[in-house]
Design a protein around this motif. Structure first.
Motif, PDB file in Angstrom:
ATOM      1  N   THR A 169       0.832  -1.207   0.000  1.00  0.00           N
ATOM      2  CA  THR A 169       0.000   0.000   0.000  1.00  0.00           C
ATOM      3  C   THR A 169       0.865   1.255   0.000  1.00  0.00           C
ATOM      4  N   ALA A 170       1.883   1.277   0.840  1.00  0.00           N
ATOM      5  CA  ALA A 170       2.752   2.452   0.932  1.00  0.00           C
ATOM      6  C   ALA A 170       3.427   2.728  -0.405  1.00  0.00           C
ATOM      7  N   ARG A 171       3.973   1.703  -1.028  1.00  0.00           N
ATOM      8  CA  ARG A 171       4.703   1.889  -2.275  1.00  0.00           C
ATOM      9  C   ARG A 171       3.768   2.235  -3.439  1.00  0.00           C
ATOM     10  N   ILE A 172       2.619   1.614  -3.469  1.00  0.00           N
ATOM     11  CA  ILE A 172       1.657   1.923  -4.539  1.00  0.00           C
ATOM     12  C   ILE A 172       1.217   3.384  -4.444  1.00  0.00           C
ATOM     13  N   LEU A 173       0.941   3.862  -3.246  1.00  0.00           N
ATOM     14  CA  LEU A 173       0.519   5.252  -3.073  1.00  0.00           C
ATOM     15  C   LEU A 173       1.641   6.239  -3.398  1.00  0.00           C
TER      16      LEU A 173
ATOM     17  N   ILE B 274      -3.118  -7.931  -4.737  1.00  0.00           N
ATOM     18  CA  ILE B 274      -2.581  -6.653  -5.207  1.00  0.00           C
ATOM     19  C   ILE B 274      -3.655  -5.875  -5.946  1.00  0.00           C
ATOM     20  N   ALA B 275      -4.479  -6.559  -6.744  1.00  0.00           N
ATOM     21  CA  ALA B 275      -5.565  -5.894  -7.470  1.00  0.00           C
ATOM     22  C   ALA B 275      -6.557  -5.242  -6.507  1.00  0.00           C
ATOM     23  N   ALA B 276      -6.800  -5.896  -5.367  1.00  0.00           N
ATOM     24  CA  ALA B 276      -7.702  -5.312  -4.364  1.00  0.00           C
ATOM     25  C   ALA B 276      -7.106  -4.021  -3.786  1.00  0.00           C
ATOM     26  N   ILE B 277      -5.783  -4.008  -3.573  1.00  0.00           N
ATOM     27  CA  ILE B 277      -5.133  -2.783  -3.089  1.00  0.00           C
ATOM     28  C   ILE B 277      -5.193  -1.702  -4.165  1.00  0.00           C
ATOM     29  N   GLU B 278      -4.974  -2.091  -5.427  1.00  0.00           N
ATOM     30  CA  GLU B 278      -5.075  -1.131  -6.528  1.00  0.00           C
ATOM     31  C   GLU B 278      -6.474  -0.506  -6.569  1.00  0.00           C
ATOM     32  N   ALA B 279      -7.495  -1.326  -6.414  1.00  0.00           N
ATOM     33  CA  ALA B 279      -8.868  -0.822  -6.443  1.00  0.00           C
ATOM     34  C   ALA B 279      -9.134   0.128  -5.277  1.00  0.00           C
TER      35      ALA B 279
ATOM     36  N   VAL C 187      -9.427  -5.523   2.399  1.00  0.00           N
ATOM     37  CA  VAL C 187      -8.391  -4.608   1.904  1.00  0.00           C
ATOM     38  C   VAL C 187      -8.911  -3.173   1.873  1.00  0.00           C
ATOM     39  N   ALA C 188     -10.162  -2.979   1.490  1.00  0.00           N
ATOM     40  CA  ALA C 188     -10.727  -1.623   1.481  1.00  0.00           C
ATOM     41  C   ALA C 188     -10.708  -1.015   2.885  1.00  0.00           C
ATOM     42  N   ALA C 189     -11.070  -1.822   3.898  1.00  0.00           N
ATOM     43  CA  ALA C 189     -11.050  -1.332   5.284  1.00  0.00           C
ATOM     44  C   ALA C 189      -9.620  -1.032   5.730  1.00  0.00           C
ATOM     45  N   PHE C 190      -8.688  -1.893   5.323  1.00  0.00           N
ATOM     46  CA  PHE C 190      -7.290  -1.689   5.693  1.00  0.00           C
ATOM     47  C   PHE C 190      -6.732  -0.414   5.060  1.00  0.00           C
ATOM     48  N   VAL C 191      -6.977  -0.225   3.770  1.00  0.00           N
ATOM     49  CA  VAL C 191      -6.452   0.955   3.078  1.00  0.00           C
ATOM     50  C   VAL C 191      -7.054   2.228   3.651  1.00  0.00           C
TER      51      VAL C 191
END
Length: 339
Positions: free
Chosen positions: A201-205, A277-282, A326-330
Motif C-alpha cells: 500500500t505504501a509503495r503503490i501510493l 494486489i488488485a484489491a489494493i489497486e482498487a 483490503v478496502a477497510a485496511f487501506v
C-alpha cells in the motif's frame, strides 16, 4: 451475577493482541496484558495501540518480556487468570534466518516460562498461537490439522512447531487444557508494517515499485483480523478434554492422551497474490508497478486452510472477502499515515 473472567494476553500491544484485547474487554473480561514493546518494527504503532487499550479500566499492562525468568510465575500468582492467550513471539520468517537466537529466546524459552507458570497456577484454558508455517513443505491442500507437519522451512516455523509439542507434554502431564491455533496471513487495520499489505500500500501510493516474490506465483489464505479474533474468542469457550479410551472423533486433532488440540483459523480460500494486489489497486485508485523477484529463502508458494474443525467446534467460519478487508485496511492506512 457471573464473576468477571480474567484473561492474560501476552503480546497485548501487537497487531493481533491489540484487536483481541479490545474484543475481550468489550465482552466484559478483565484483561492483563504483557508486552515488551520490541523494536522489531515501529514502536510508535505499539505505543498507540497500548494507549487506546489503557483507556479501558478493565485493562492493565506490564511492559516486560515473556522470557524474563520468574515473571510469568509472578503474574499467574498475582492475577490467577482464568484464560491465557499467548501471542507474544518473535515473528517473521526472513528475520529468523539472520537472528535465530531471538526466536529461541522469545518463542521457546518464553513459552516454557508460561507453561511452568500454568503448571503452578492452572488456568481453565490456555490458547497458544502457532502458525500455518508449521505445515512447511506439505503440498496437500488445503492444510488440515490432522496432516503430519514434519518439515518446517524456516527456524521461525520450527520454533512454533516446537511449542506445540512442548504444550502437548504439559497438557498430558498436568492436565492443562491447551488449544494451539495456527493462523495464516492475517491483515487489517493496525497491521504490522513489515508485512506485505502495508509495504504494498505504501509503495503503490508513492508510485514506487513493489517487490513481488516467486514472480507472483504465490497463493495465500488471507485472513481479516476481525475473523481471526472471532475465531480465538469462540475457541476460548471450547476447551479440549482428554477423550475417553483415547477415541478421537474423525477430523479432530484432539490428542488421544491429553486435553490438547490444534485448530486452523483461516479463510478457507487460497487467493492469488495478483488478486490481493488488485484489491489494493482498487482501494487506492492506483496501479502497482511490479518488481518480479525469485522465491525468498524459507518461504512457501502457497498456504490454504481447511477450517472445518473450527466450524465444528464453534459454528464459525471466517468470511470476510479480500476486497472488503483490503478496502477497510487501506482506509485505516490513509487515516493513520495521513495519506
Amino acid at each position: 451475577m457471573a464473576e468477571t473472567r480474567k484473561a492474560l494476553v501476552t503480546g497485548s500491544s501487537g497487531f493481533i493482541g491489540y484487536h483481541l484485547c479490545r474484543r475481550l474487554l468489550a465482552d466484559g473480561f478483565q484483561v492483563i496484558g504483557l508486552d515488551n514493546m520490541s523494536d522489531y518494527y515501529d514502536v510508535t504503532l505499539k505505543q498507540r495501540r497500548q494507549a487506546m487499550l489503557s483507556q479501558d479500566p478493565g485493562f492493565q499492562v506490564v511492559n516486560d518480556s515473556v522470557e524474563t525468568p520468574g515473571l510469568m510465575m509472578q503474574l499467574f500468582d498475582t492475577h490467577r487468570p482464568d484464560v491465557v492467550i499467548h501471542l507474544a513471539a518473535q515473528a517473521g520468517v526472513r528475520y529468523s534466518i539472520d537472528n535465530p537466537r531471538a526466536y529461541l529466546e522469545s518463542n521457546i524459552v518464553g513459552t516454557f516460562e508460561i507453561l511452568e507458570a500454568a503448571r503452578a497456577f492452572p488456568p481453565q484454558h490456555m490458547l497458544l498461537a502457532s502458525t500455518s508455517s508449521a505445515y512447511g513443505a506439505n503440498t496437500k491442500m488445503p492444510y488440515a490439522e490432522t496432516d503430519r507437519a514434519d518439515h518446517q522451512m524456516s527456524f521461525y516455523a520450527a520454533t512454533k512447531k516446537a511449542t506445540e509439542g512442548m504444550a502437548h507434554s504439559y497438557a498430558h502431564l498436568f492436565g492443562l487444557p491447551v488449544t494451539m491455533f495456527r493462523f495464516f496471513t492475517v491483515y487489517g487495520p493496525w497491521g504490522r508494517p513489515d508485512m506485505a499489505p502495508i509495504k504494498f500500500t505504501a509503495r503503490i501510493l508513492r508510485g514506487e515499485p513493489i517487490d513481488v516474490y516467486n514472480n507472483g506465483e504465490m497463493k495465500r489464505d488471507f485472513t481479516y483480523i476481525d475473523d481471526l479474533v472471532e475465531g480465538i474468542r469462540l475457541l476460548i469457550d471450547a476447551a479440549p478434554a482428554t477423550p475417553e479410551n483415547g477415541q478421537v472423533p474423525e477430523g479432530d486433532s484432539l490428542s488421544p492422551v491429553a486435553p490438547w488440540r490444534v485448530v486452523n483459523i483461516g479463510n478457507s480460500e487460497a487467493v492469488e497474490l495478483d488478486d490481493f494486489i488488485a484489491a489494493i489497486e482498487a482501494a487506492t485508485g492506483r496501479k502497482a508497478l511490479r518488481n518480479l523477484m525469485p522465491m525468498q529463502a524459507g518461504d512457501v508458494p502457497a498456504t490454504w486452510a481447511d477450517a472445518n474443525l473450527l466450524k465444528s467446534l464453534t459454528g464459525y467460519q471466517p468470511k470476510t472477502r479480500v476486497t472488503e478487508g483490503v478496502a477497510a485496511f487501506v482506509a485505516w492506512y490513509r487515516d493513520y499515515y495521513n495519506v
